[in-house]
Design an enzyme around this catalytic site. Sequence first.
Site, PDB file in Angstrom:
ATOM      1  N   ASP A 249     -27.779  44.712  95.405  1.00  0.00           N
ATOM      2  CA  ASP A 249     -29.166  45.141  95.242  1.00  0.00           C
ATOM      3  C   ASP A 249     -30.061  43.921  95.061  1.00  0.00           C
ATOM      4  OD1 ASP A 249     -28.276  47.683  95.316  1.00  0.00           O
ATOM      5  OD2 ASP A 249     -28.444  48.067  93.167  1.00  0.00           O
ATOM      6  N   LYS A 271     -33.911  47.720  97.502  1.00  0.00           N
ATOM      7  CA  LYS A 271     -35.305  47.948  97.871  1.00  0.00           C
ATOM      8  C   LYS A 271     -36.150  46.969  97.075  1.00  0.00           C
ATOM      9  CE  LYS A 271     -37.435  51.805  96.486  1.00  0.00           C
ATOM     10  NZ  LYS A 271     -37.963  53.146  96.539  1.00  0.00           N
ATOM     11  N   MET A 384     -37.009  52.798  85.079  1.00  0.00           N
ATOM     12  CA  MET A 384     -38.001  52.972  86.156  1.00  0.00           C
ATOM     13  C   MET A 384     -39.255  53.666  85.630  1.00  0.00           C
ATOM     14  SD  MET A 384     -35.498  53.879  89.326  1.00  0.00           S
ATOM     15  CE  MET A 384     -34.138  54.601  88.425  1.00  0.00           C
TER      16      MET A 384
HETATM   17  N1  SAH Z   1     -27.850  50.577  87.154  1.00  0.00           N
HETATM   18  C1  SAH Z   1     -28.951  49.950  86.463  1.00  0.00           C
HETATM   19  C2  SAH Z   1     -30.250  50.705  86.581  1.00  0.00           C
HETATM   20  C3  SAH Z   1     -30.801  50.717  87.979  1.00  0.00           C
HETATM   21  S1  SAH Z   1     -32.326  51.529  88.058  1.00  0.00           S
HETATM   22  C4  SAH Z   1     -28.562  49.759  84.998  1.00  0.00           C
HETATM   23  O1  SAH Z   1     -27.535  50.264  84.574  1.00  0.00           O
HETATM   24  O2  SAH Z   1     -29.286  49.084  84.272  1.00  0.00           O
HETATM   25  C5  SAH Z   1     -33.460  50.183  87.975  1.00  0.00           C
HETATM   26  C6  SAH Z   1     -34.118  50.169  86.620  1.00  0.00           C
HETATM   27  O3  SAH Z   1     -33.270  49.547  85.687  1.00  0.00           O
HETATM   28  C7  SAH Z   1     -35.403  49.361  86.559  1.00  0.00           C
HETATM   29  O4  SAH Z   1     -36.510  50.095  87.024  1.00  0.00           O
HETATM   30  C8  SAH Z   1     -35.493  49.095  85.078  1.00  0.00           C
HETATM   31  O5  SAH Z   1     -35.956  50.223  84.382  1.00  0.00           O
HETATM   32  C9  SAH Z   1     -34.049  48.903  84.708  1.00  0.00           C
HETATM   33  N2  SAH Z   1     -33.662  47.467  84.688  1.00  0.00           N
HETATM   34  C10 SAH Z   1     -32.868  46.813  85.539  1.00  0.00           C
HETATM   35  N3  SAH Z   1     -32.700  45.532  85.138  1.00  0.00           N
HETATM   36  C11 SAH Z   1     -33.403  45.396  84.008  1.00  0.00           C
HETATM   37  C12 SAH Z   1     -33.628  44.323  83.086  1.00  0.00           C
HETATM   38  N4  SAH Z   1     -33.064  43.127  83.281  1.00  0.00           N
HETATM   39  N5  SAH Z   1     -34.413  44.553  82.013  1.00  0.00           N
HETATM   40  C13 SAH Z   1     -34.969  45.756  81.789  1.00  0.00           C
HETATM   41  N6  SAH Z   1     -34.790  46.806  82.620  1.00  0.00           N
HETATM   42  C14 SAH Z   1     -34.020  46.633  83.693  1.00  0.00           C
END
Ligand code: SAH
Length: 464
Positions: A249, A271, A384
């Site tokens: 990703d 994306k 998100m």
């Molecule tokens: N599988 C991922 C989530 C994917 S959805 C997980 O377990 O974290 C994508 C969302 O994850 C983003 O919109 C945000 O809300 C969150 N996210 C991903 N990386 C992040 C980070 N380093 N800090 C805070 N939120 C994060």
Amino acid sequence: MRHLPLFRDLKGSRVVVSGGGEIARSKLRTLLRTEARVIVFAADPHPEVEADATAGRLVLVRRPLGEGDAICAALVYGANGDTAEDARVAGIGRRAGALVNIVDDLEGSDFISPAIVDRDPVVVAIGTEGAAPVLARRIKADIEAMLPQALGPLARLAAGFRHAVEALPFGRPRRDFWTRYFDREGRMALDTGGEGAVRDRLQSLLDEHIAGRVPAGRVSLVGAGPGDPELLTLRARNRLHDADVIVHDQLVPRPILDLGRREALFIAVGKRAGGPSWRQADIDALLVDHARSGALVVRLKSGDAGVFGRLDEELDALDAAGVAWEIVPGVTSAMAAAAEIGRSMTRRDRNSAVTLATAQDAAGMAEHDWRALARPGAVTAIYMGVRAARFVQGRLMLHGADPTTPVSAVENAGRPERRTVATTLADLPQALVAEGIGGPAILFLGLAPRRQAAPAALPAAMEA
Ligand code: SAH
């Protein structure tokens, strides 16, 4: 799309360049890589152009381009850096029936030159219709880094072997053969024994495929954590190290990708905010195709693969294709965010359950059991949620949430750029806008920070 990208065969064609200074030289650098017959008209050429003429790489005519000089030319370049002179050149070119390019003049040109990544015979052309040359250069740098130098020779050797591979049935068997060659076997042979070894390997590989001795590939669905390589599991690190193909990703940052082997094939499928996204079906097909050709595939997802990661769709596709897989868990963003603000996600006498919720689903804004999330003491990590903050706030207030409920927004948890915004439900949307929260963030409803995550300014010794 105003300009259609196409590859023009210039073998033996006349290409006329008017001008012999800096601007012409940068065009010539590309043109001289083609098989065109290049003719330069310049009264006072740069010594490098003279040297090219002496070496027979181009024909130099020491005067300005005149009427009739462009007859039979396929392309004419106005590279004088002088508007009036280039306009005159364009007229001569067009009257002779050639396509004209005036360097750095979109409107005055019949065609424009893309930025190029050259792994001949593989050539990638990047165009922005003149809108954003800086962006084109960025994309070029990304693609340069992505395509190994070995790609050129590998593609050339493959072309010479294409006929032999017709011994395999059309379709998947041939595709599997080529995937295996380009993913791993070709590069390994080139590294260890040069082009001769690649030719030998093509033959032995073909023999293996004809005999049906294709090794089984597999897919590891790996959680990459929030972005800090230190927050990867050891198993994730090992899988990355062994991978032939890494499908990741956009949220997975460079320092983690750097743990993959240099020769691995990296494919970004995520994306970008606002950008085009891959179709899930295409990602599924990518995983299946590479695994079937014998590759060890790592599907790298941010955080934990099983949290808002569309994991099941990929598992369904792998099962349907009979491809072996495993899941390697990762630190999900909510856990990283809780660590940043120094809070536990559950606490005796406060909340015995925690909710991981997404603010968006396939249909748009996601609905939840808002009454439960609005209860005093409830803790919810919203993924998100930045753009949906006003919606979330509205729904919770409607279902009786206390407007003074603490909210911590943690941006870039687990990364050097980390930031926390401490606010309340009543002020949430305004606070996010005021603080300019734009990166990935977790909204923690019901948790006030015990401490604020601040961007890291580690002493050099700690960074190593
Ligand atoms: N599988 C991922 C989530 C994917 S959805 C997980 O377990 O974290 C994508 C969302 O994850 C983003 O919109 C945000 O809300 C969150 N996210 C991903 N990386 C992040 C980070 N380093 N800090 C805070 N939120 C994060």
